[in-house]
Design a protein around this motif. Structure first.
Motif, short mmCIF file in Angstrom:
data_model
loop_
_atom_site.label_atom_id
_atom_site.label_comp_id
_atom_site.label_asym_id
_atom_site.label_seq_id
_atom_site.Cartn_x
_atom_site.Cartn_y
_atom_site.Cartn_z
N ALA A 120 -9.72 3.91 -9.63
CA ALA A 120 -8.29 4.02 -10.00
C ALA A 120 -7.89 5.49 -10.19
O ALA A 120 -6.80 5.89 -9.77
CB ALA A 120 -8.02 3.23 -11.27
N LEU A 121 -8.77 6.29 -10.79
CA LEU A 121 -8.47 7.71 -10.98
C LEU A 121 -8.43 8.43 -9.64
O LEU A 121 -7.57 9.29 -9.42
CB LEU A 121 -9.51 8.35 -11.92
CG LEU A 121 -9.13 9.71 -12.48
CD1 LEU A 121 -7.86 9.64 -13.33
CD2 LEU A 121 -10.27 10.28 -13.31
N ALA A 122 -9.34 8.08 -8.74
CA ALA A 122 -9.33 8.68 -7.40
C ALA A 122 -8.03 8.36 -6.68
O ALA A 122 -7.45 9.23 -6.01
CB ALA A 122 -10.53 8.17 -6.59
N GLN A 123 -7.55 7.15 -6.84
CA GLN A 123 -6.29 6.77 -6.19
C GLN A 123 -5.08 7.45 -6.85
O GLN A 123 -4.13 7.83 -6.17
CB GLN A 123 -6.14 5.25 -6.20
CG GLN A 123 -7.14 4.60 -5.26
CD GLN A 123 -7.12 3.08 -5.31
OE1 GLN A 123 -6.15 2.49 -5.78
NE2 GLN A 123 -8.19 2.47 -4.85
N LYS A 124 -5.14 7.63 -8.16
CA LYS A 124 -4.05 8.31 -8.87
C LYS A 124 -3.90 9.75 -8.38
O LYS A 124 -2.79 10.27 -8.28
CB LYS A 124 -4.33 8.29 -10.38
CG LYS A 124 -3.25 8.98 -11.21
CD LYS A 124 -3.54 8.89 -12.69
CE LYS A 124 -2.49 9.60 -13.51
NZ LYS A 124 -2.78 9.53 -14.96
N TYR A 125 -5.02 10.40 -8.08
CA TYR A 125 -5.02 11.80 -7.63
C TYR A 125 -5.42 11.90 -6.16
O TYR A 125 -6.12 12.82 -5.76
CB TYR A 125 -5.94 12.64 -8.51
CG TYR A 125 -5.41 12.76 -9.92
CD1 TYR A 125 -4.37 13.63 -10.21
CD2 TYR A 125 -5.90 11.96 -10.94
CE1 TYR A 125 -3.85 13.72 -11.49
CE2 TYR A 125 -5.39 12.04 -12.23
CZ TYR A 125 -4.37 12.93 -12.50
OH TYR A 125 -3.85 13.01 -13.76
N ASP A 126 -4.94 10.94 -5.35
CA ASP A 126 -5.29 10.85 -3.93
C ASP A 126 -4.93 12.14 -3.20
O ASP A 126 -3.75 12.49 -3.09
CB ASP A 126 -4.57 9.66 -3.30
CG ASP A 126 -4.97 9.40 -1.86
OD1 ASP A 126 -5.74 10.21 -1.28
OD2 ASP A 126 -4.52 8.40 -1.30
N VAL A 127 -5.93 12.84 -2.70
CA VAL A 127 -5.71 14.13 -2.03
C VAL A 127 -5.07 13.97 -0.66
O VAL A 127 -4.60 14.96 -0.09
CB VAL A 127 -7.02 14.95 -1.91
CG1 VAL A 127 -7.56 15.30 -3.28
CG2 VAL A 127 -8.06 14.22 -1.07
N MET A 128 -5.04 12.74 -0.13
CA MET A 128 -4.43 12.52 1.18
C MET A 128 -3.04 11.89 1.08
O MET A 128 -2.41 11.61 2.09
CB MET A 128 -5.34 11.63 2.04
CG MET A 128 -6.69 12.28 2.35
SD MET A 128 -6.58 13.92 3.12
CE MET A 128 -6.05 13.45 4.77
N ALA A 129 -2.56 11.67 -0.13
CA ALA A 129 -1.22 11.12 -0.31
C ALA A 129 -0.17 12.15 0.09
O ALA A 129 -0.40 13.36 -0.04
CB ALA A 129 -1.01 10.70 -1.77
N ALA A 130 0.95 11.69 0.55
CA ALA A 130 2.04 12.60 0.91
C ALA A 130 2.40 13.45 -0.29
O ALA A 130 2.61 12.94 -1.38
CB ALA A 130 3.25 11.81 1.37
#
Length: 145
Positions: free
Chosen positions: A53-63
């Motif tokens: 969940a933390l990885a998704q919160k700080y997703d480096v590939m998110a726009a």
């Protein structure tokens, strides 16, 4: 040991405030999530409740993940390299840019990264942690491992 325990320990040992530490830990986990393949990374996250969940919160590939990195040449270079090298390299490039944009110097990033890996080894075991890290060898260099 859950992800909050890891954030608390990294915060204390690296001398960073909790929001900054959460961003560092989440960013590193996001790089691992994007760059490590197969069941090892899933198993790794399964051993650390909240890590995914933390990885998704700080997703480096998110726009916009690196939108705060100042733009200009660095952002152009990140986009070009990410496009040429694919998502895997793009995740690492974006992750490093996010860490540097957070105002930390390399010594702080390395201290936080080293502490994070030690805590991950305690939670998921050294074999599984190294198996995941071995899939992202350049991350070790950026974290001073």
């Amino acid at each position: 040991m859950n992800v909050q325990d890891i954030v608390n320990t990294v915060s204390a040992k690296a001398g960073l405030d909790e929001p900054t530490t959460e961003k560092v830990v989440g960013t590193i986990f996001s790089v691992l999530e994007h760059e490590a393949e197969g069941t090892s990374v899933s198993s790794f996250f399964d051993q650390i409740p909240g890590a995914d969940a933390l990885a998704q919160k700080y997703d480096v590939m998110a726009a916009g993940a690196t939108a705060n990195s100042g733009g200009g040449l660095l952002s152009s270079l990140q986009g070009a390299l990410g496009g040429v090298l694919g998502e895997k390299a793009g995740a690492l490039i974006n992750g490093v840019a996010v860490l540097k944009a957070s105002g930390l110097d390399m010594a702080q990033i390395q201290k936080a990264g080293t502490t994070l890996i030690q805590q991950a080894e305690a939670a998921a075991g050294p074999d599984l942690t190294n198996q995941v890290l071995d899939q992202v060898p350049s991350l070790r260099g950026h974290l001073g491992l």
